[in-house]
Design a protein around this motif. Sequence first.
Motif, PDB file in Angstrom:
ATOM      1  N   ALA A 146       1.162  -1.364  -0.075  1.00 26.62           N
ATOM      2  CA  ALA A 146      -0.070  -0.135  -0.146  1.00 26.62           C
ATOM      3  C   ALA A 146       1.061   1.335   0.028  1.00 26.62           C
ATOM      4  CB  ALA A 146      -1.083  -0.205   0.972  1.00 26.62           C
ATOM      5  N   ALA A 147       1.930   0.936   0.263  1.00 23.38           N
ATOM      6  CA  ALA A 147       3.018   2.539   0.837  1.00 23.38           C
ATOM      7  C   ALA A 147       3.575   2.374  -0.395  1.00 23.38           C
ATOM      8  CB  ALA A 147       3.978   1.825   1.718  1.00 23.38           C
ATOM      9  N   ARG A 148       3.563   1.481  -1.115  1.00 21.34           N
ATOM     10  CA  ARG A 148       4.831   1.735  -2.346  1.00 21.34           C
ATOM     11  C   ARG A 148       3.395   2.331  -3.084  1.00 21.34           C
ATOM     12  NH1 ARG A 148       8.836   2.303  -4.755  1.00 21.34           N
ATOM     13  NH2 ARG A 148       8.960   1.541  -7.015  1.00 21.34           N
ATOM     14  N   ALA A 149       2.695   1.584  -3.036  1.00 20.11           N
ATOM     15  CA  ALA A 149       1.210   2.286  -4.106  1.00 20.11           C
ATOM     16  C   ALA A 149       1.032   3.643  -4.107  1.00 20.11           C
ATOM     17  CB  ALA A 149      -0.065   1.527  -3.761  1.00 20.11           C
ATOM     18  N   GLN A 150       1.291   4.544  -2.986  1.00 17.26           N
ATOM     19  CA  GLN A 150       1.546   5.779  -2.851  1.00 17.26           C
ATOM     20  C   GLN A 150       2.145   6.432  -3.675  1.00 17.26           C
ATOM     21  OE1 GLN A 150       0.171   7.627  -0.087  1.00 17.26           O
ATOM     22  NE2 GLN A 150      -1.798   6.731  -0.579  1.00 17.26           N
ATOM     23  N   VAL A 151       3.364   6.071  -3.327  1.00 15.62           N
ATOM     24  CA  VAL A 151       5.190   6.495  -3.454  1.00 15.62           C
ATOM     25  C   VAL A 151       4.485   6.103  -5.278  1.00 15.62           C
ATOM     26  CG1 VAL A 151       7.236   6.128  -3.956  1.00 15.62           C
ATOM     27  CG2 VAL A 151       5.896   6.041  -2.202  1.00 15.62           C
ATOM     28  N   LEU A 152       4.403   4.999  -5.905  1.00 13.89           N
ATOM     29  CA  LEU A 152       3.776   5.270  -7.623  1.00 13.89           C
ATOM     30  C   LEU A 152       2.764   6.143  -7.744  1.00 13.89           C
ATOM     31  CD1 LEU A 152       3.884   0.969  -7.699  1.00 13.89           C
ATOM     32  CD2 LEU A 152       5.847   2.723  -8.197  1.00 13.89           C
ATOM     33  N   ALA A 153       2.207   6.232  -7.532  1.00 12.94           N
ATOM     34  CA  ALA A 153       0.895   7.718  -7.712  1.00 12.94           C
ATOM     35  C   ALA A 153       1.668   9.007  -8.011  1.00 12.94           C
ATOM     36  CB  ALA A 153      -0.074   7.363  -6.670  1.00 12.94           C
ATOM     37  N   ASP A 154       2.236   8.827  -7.569  1.00 13.53           N
ATOM     38  CA  ASP A 154       3.422  10.157  -7.662  1.00 13.53           C
ATOM     39  C   ASP A 154       4.026  10.221  -9.006  1.00 13.53           C
ATOM     40  OD1 ASP A 154       1.879  11.898  -5.892  1.00 13.53           O
ATOM     41  OD2 ASP A 154       3.074  11.154  -4.347  1.00 13.53           O
ATOM     42  N   LEU A 155       4.919   9.066  -9.405  1.00  5.48           N
ATOM     43  CA  LEU A 155       5.624   9.098  -9.998  1.00  5.48           C
ATOM     44  C   LEU A 155       5.007   8.835 -11.962  1.00  5.48           C
ATOM     45  CD1 LEU A 155       8.122   5.883  -9.125  1.00  5.48           C
ATOM     46  CD2 LEU A 155       7.717   9.128  -8.219  1.00  5.48           C
ATOM     47  N   ASP A 156       5.408   9.297 -13.063  1.00  6.19           N
ATOM     48  CA  ASP A 156       5.223   9.262 -14.039  1.00  6.19           C
ATOM     49  C   ASP A 156       6.327   8.988 -15.611  1.00  6.19           C
ATOM     50  OD1 ASP A 156       6.925  11.537 -14.845  1.00  6.19           O
ATOM     51  OD2 ASP A 156       6.086  13.469 -15.168  1.00  6.19           O
ATOM     52  N   GLY A 157       6.843   8.109 -14.743  1.00  4.15           N
ATOM     53  CA  GLY A 157       7.866   7.468 -15.790  1.00  4.15           C
ATOM     54  C   GLY A 157       9.305   8.860 -16.468  1.00  4.15           C
ATOM     55  N   ARG A 158       9.070  10.215 -16.245  1.00  5.09           N
ATOM     56  CA  ARG A 158      10.103  10.968 -16.534  1.00  5.09           C
ATOM     57  C   ARG A 158      11.065  10.961 -15.431  1.00  5.09           C
ATOM     58  NH1 ARG A 158       6.427  15.201 -18.263  1.00  5.09           N
ATOM     59  NH2 ARG A 158       5.521  15.220 -16.195  1.00  5.09           N
ATOM     60  N   PRO A 159      12.097  10.539 -15.505  1.00  2.00           N
ATOM     61  CA  PRO A 159      13.456  10.838 -14.997  1.00  2.00           C
ATOM     62  C   PRO A 159      13.380  11.609 -13.956  1.00  2.00           C
ATOM     63  CG  PRO A 159      14.497   9.736 -17.304  1.00  2.00           C
ATOM     64  CD  PRO A 159      12.674  10.399 -17.275  1.00  2.00           C
ATOM     65  N   ASP A 160      14.110  11.737 -12.801  1.00  2.00           N
ATOM     66  CA  ASP A 160      13.490  12.236 -11.503  1.00  2.00           C
ATOM     67  C   ASP A 160      15.171  12.297 -11.020  1.00  2.00           C
ATOM     68  OD1 ASP A 160      13.162  15.129  -9.090  1.00  2.00           O
ATOM     69  OD2 ASP A 160      10.666  13.315  -9.010  1.00  2.00           O
ATOM     70  N   LEU A 161      16.138  13.026 -10.489  1.00  2.00           N
ATOM     71  CA  LEU A 161      16.976  12.673  -9.733  1.00  2.00           C
ATOM     72  C   LEU A 161      16.761  13.414  -8.356  1.00  2.00           C
ATOM     73  CD1 LEU A 161      19.971  12.308 -10.010  1.00  2.00           C
ATOM     74  CD2 LEU A 161      20.763  14.400  -9.941  1.00  2.00           C
ATOM     75  N   ALA A 162      15.825  14.437  -8.037  1.00  2.00           N
ATOM     76  CA  ALA A 162      15.749  14.676  -6.773  1.00  2.00           C
ATOM     77  C   ALA A 162      14.772  13.655  -5.952  1.00  2.00           C
ATOM     78  CB  ALA A 162      14.911  16.354  -6.148  1.00  2.00           C
ATOM     79  N   GLY A 163      13.810  12.908  -7.080  1.00  2.00           N
ATOM     80  CA  GLY A 163      12.476  12.478  -6.444  1.00  2.00           C
ATOM     81  C   GLY A 163      13.517  10.972  -6.362  1.00  2.00           C
ATOM     82  N   GLU A 164      14.367  10.636  -6.748  1.00  2.00           N
ATOM     83  CA  GLU A 164      14.971   9.292  -7.389  1.00  2.00           C
ATOM     84  C   GLU A 164      15.888   9.257  -5.816  1.00  2.00           C
ATOM     85  OE1 GLU A 164      14.782   6.536  -8.062  1.00  2.00           O
ATOM     86  OE2 GLU A 164      13.821   6.918  -9.652  1.00  2.00           O
ATOM     87  N   LEU A 165      16.429  10.419  -5.275  1.00  2.00           N
ATOM     88  CA  LEU A 165      17.385  10.482  -3.901  1.00  2.00           C
ATOM     89  C   LEU A 165      16.498  10.415  -2.369  1.00  2.00           C
ATOM     90  CD1 LEU A 165      20.249  13.173  -5.487  1.00  2.00           C
ATOM     91  CD2 LEU A 165      19.995  10.737  -4.967  1.00  2.00           C
ATOM     92  N   ARG A 166      15.239  11.426  -2.735  1.00  2.00           N
ATOM     93  CA  ARG A 166      14.004  11.480  -1.769  1.00  2.00           C
ATOM     94  C   ARG A 166      14.016   9.862  -1.236  1.00  2.00           C
ATOM     95  NH1 ARG A 166      12.019  15.157  -3.746  1.00  2.00           N
ATOM     96  NH2 ARG A 166      10.202  14.032  -4.426  1.00  2.00           N
ATOM     97  N   ARG A 167      13.596   9.048  -2.732  1.00  2.00           N
ATOM     98  CA  ARG A 167      13.030   8.316  -2.345  1.00  2.00           C
ATOM     99  C   ARG A 167      13.785   6.560  -1.814  1.00  2.00           C
ATOM    100  NH1 ARG A 167       9.925   9.771  -6.858  1.00  2.00           N
ATOM    101  NH2 ARG A 167      11.329   8.978  -8.180  1.00  2.00           N
ATOM    102  N   ARG A 168      16.067   6.887  -2.539  1.00  2.00           N
ATOM    103  CA  ARG A 168      16.712   6.208  -2.553  1.00  2.00           C
ATOM    104  C   ARG A 168      17.233   6.860  -1.688  1.00  2.00           C
ATOM    105  NH1 ARG A 168      15.758   2.888  -6.414  1.00  2.00           N
ATOM    106  NH2 ARG A 168      14.687   2.748  -8.154  1.00  2.00           N
ATOM    107  N   LEU A 174      20.695   7.150  -0.681  1.00  2.00           N
ATOM    108  CA  LEU A 174      21.579   7.103  -0.991  1.00  2.00           C
ATOM    109  C   LEU A 174      22.156   6.065  -2.032  1.00  2.00           C
ATOM    110  CD1 LEU A 174      23.263   6.460   2.318  1.00  2.00           C
ATOM    111  CD2 LEU A 174      24.487   8.265   0.997  1.00  2.00           C
ATOM    112  N   VAL A 175      22.384   6.740  -3.110  1.00  4.07           N
ATOM    113  CA  VAL A 175      22.670   5.812  -4.447  1.00  4.07           C
ATOM    114  C   VAL A 175      24.185   6.066  -4.733  1.00  4.07           C
ATOM    115  CG1 VAL A 175      20.676   7.651  -5.581  1.00  4.07           C
ATOM    116  CG2 VAL A 175      21.171   4.272  -6.836  1.00  4.07           C
ATOM    117  N   ARG A 176      24.755   5.499  -5.491  1.00  6.81           N
ATOM    118  CA  ARG A 176      25.573   6.106  -6.668  1.00  6.81           C
ATOM    119  C   ARG A 176      25.130   6.394  -7.934  1.00  6.81           C
ATOM    120  NH1 ARG A 176      30.072   2.855  -5.458  1.00  6.81           N
ATOM    121  NH2 ARG A 176      30.530   1.479  -3.357  1.00  6.81           N
ATOM    122  N   ALA A 177      25.655   6.969  -8.455  1.00  8.68           N
ATOM    123  CA  ALA A 177      25.728   7.907  -9.525  1.00  8.68           C
ATOM    124  C   ALA A 177      25.807   6.794 -10.801  1.00  8.68           C
ATOM    125  CB  ALA A 177      27.097   9.470  -9.920  1.00  8.68           C
ATOM    126  N   GLY A 178      26.201   5.929 -11.086  1.00  8.45           N
ATOM    127  CA  GLY A 178      26.551   5.096 -11.898  1.00  8.45           C
ATOM    128  C   GLY A 178      24.513   4.220 -11.888  1.00  8.45           C
TER     129      GLY A 178
END
Length: 584
Positions: free
Chosen positions: A351-373, A375-379
């Motif tokens: 259910a929590a994941r569905a909430q997160v996905l509701a806001d995603l549109d498939g456009r790459p979004d660096l700030a959003g990825e960082l918020r969700r992940r 810490l992540v390697r640039a590569g």
Amino acid sequence: MFVVATAGHVDHGKSTLVRALTGMEPDRWAEERRRGMTIDLGFAWTTLPSGGTVAFVDVPGHERFVPNMLAGVGPVPAALIVVAADEGWKPQSAEHLAALDALGVAYGLLAVTRADLADPGPAAAHARAEIAATSLGAVEAVAVSGLTGAGLPELRTALDRLATRLPAPTVDEPVRLWVDRSFTVRGSGTVVTGTLGAGRLRVGDALELAGADEPVRVRGLHSLGQARPEAAAVARVAVNLRGTPRDRLGRGDALLTPGRFHRTDLVDVRLTGDPAADLPATLTLHVGSAAVPVRVRPLGPDTVRLRLARPLPLLVGDRALLRDPGRHRVAGGVRVLDVAPPPLARRGAAAARAQVLADLDGRPDLAGELRRRRLVRAGALIRMGVPVHAEPVAGDWLADPAHWRRLRDQLTSEVARYAEEHPLEPGMPVDALRQRLALPDRVLVEALIRPPLRIHAGRVGAAGADALPEPVARAVRRVRAEYGDRPFRAPEADRLVDLGLGPREIGAAVRAGALLRLADNVVLLPHALDDAVRVLAGLPQPFTLSAARQALDTTRRVAVPLLELLDRRGATRRLPDDVRIVIT
Ligand SMILES: Nc1nc2c(ncn2[C@@H]2O[C@H](COP(=O)(O)OP(=O)(O)OP(=O)(O)O)[C@@H](O)[C@H]2O)c(=O)[nH]1
Ligand SMILES: [Mg+2]
């Protein structure tokens, strides 16, 4: 060059039209020609009035061969939809159109064929209405006859107009060449073909191939039937691979720019169009030229998690489609939202994941990825299709700024707590800290340290004697007050006991650099070493132990280990007859 895939019901004249336009035979197999039916993909090309080149991927219309059709249209962004004037709109007209719509194909033309057999008007009107309701929108329609050649000049100029509308190819992007055919050429080895949608290929390039440990190398390149040193998108290409056995790859594989694609067998996607409410639990995912069985796990109203039977090099934003092979229907389009989604282990995680996905549109979004992940390697992000334009916090690690600030605070309090629980240690071991903060890499711990904390000998603590617990620090201050002007007089053992400096406390003070230990129970202030060298250098050289003892105004208890330490550090050298010199 631009590439167009045909689409349309069986026998509506797709191959005849391609043949009439190009003078080339799209039905490559003898069986196809014998049965008068396309089974597999065909390839042909021609020059248009503008001088540009159009290459066709000719697809089969028979319902049994829809998977082949999908492998052809998957990597191609434009379609030539063919409807026969005498037959009109038919089931595979609809299924092919649904596939183009699911893939989000936005550029196309309608050719109403067999216009010599019937008035093309009604078929054209019906087809245009159907097409208008899809991602293709309003398309130009041209009535043609593959038999008489009527309408072909108009179709050629219409293709030229279509070409000018297509987005400019992106040649500086990484290559992901979906293989639609592979075969062996005598003397050359394995050749694969595909539609190069983005990027550039050169002879000599190293490419990745799923499942192969070694990179594969481009030995030769052909496009439009000619050998070339390089080919840039958009192009139909044939790639001769050095030393890659033919059975290592086939339709659905992809040749990739090394290090630029993440292979995944788990993706979270949004269903596009009107996804059926009763989506079956197993479907086939078609993307590029690949077709892979997937298990579907519903998450939100229009989002699902797909578990792929084999990993594919997918990127955030990829379009794909789900098909129900049993019921012969396109179950829905797919837009990839996340190619490295988190596991859904805990209760309520879906259910929590569905909430997160509701806001995603498939456009790459660096700030959003960082918020969700966090810490992540640039590569890793680049391999997911997320462009990186942020400074790493350490190595190639990127951090969500808010998370990084929280970690910094957490580090400070962890170090303070550790100091309380381990008063005699000179700081918290970096690895213990890494584990407490659940950080994946020790360079992150190091990057989080800010003064007054510092890292020393693998531990994080406050600098200098500040790191000592108060009783030890107080004792060190007393030693400094009492012995500051007699730096070579070491406190006697009972004096050390009075001061509260037992072996553990002395150890802590020594590690913190507040005291210098010459032997058990023999400690000096740290600057004594340099001072001693200065004093000894003023003596006539060489000097004896007794001369040194007198010059330093100390006892044998201190002088003997002090000189030995200086010897070890290379400040003095011991000569025969127990005399020494200072090394300058
Ligand atoms: N009279 C007439 N016959 C045509 C025309 N176009 C195609 N045909 C005939 O229609 C039949 C089917 O043509 P194809 O070109 O093989 O049809 P297709 O759409 O490629 O069929 P599949 O690949 O099997 O889906 C053949 O017998 C062609 O000769 C046309 O414009 N006029
Ligand atoms: Mg055909």
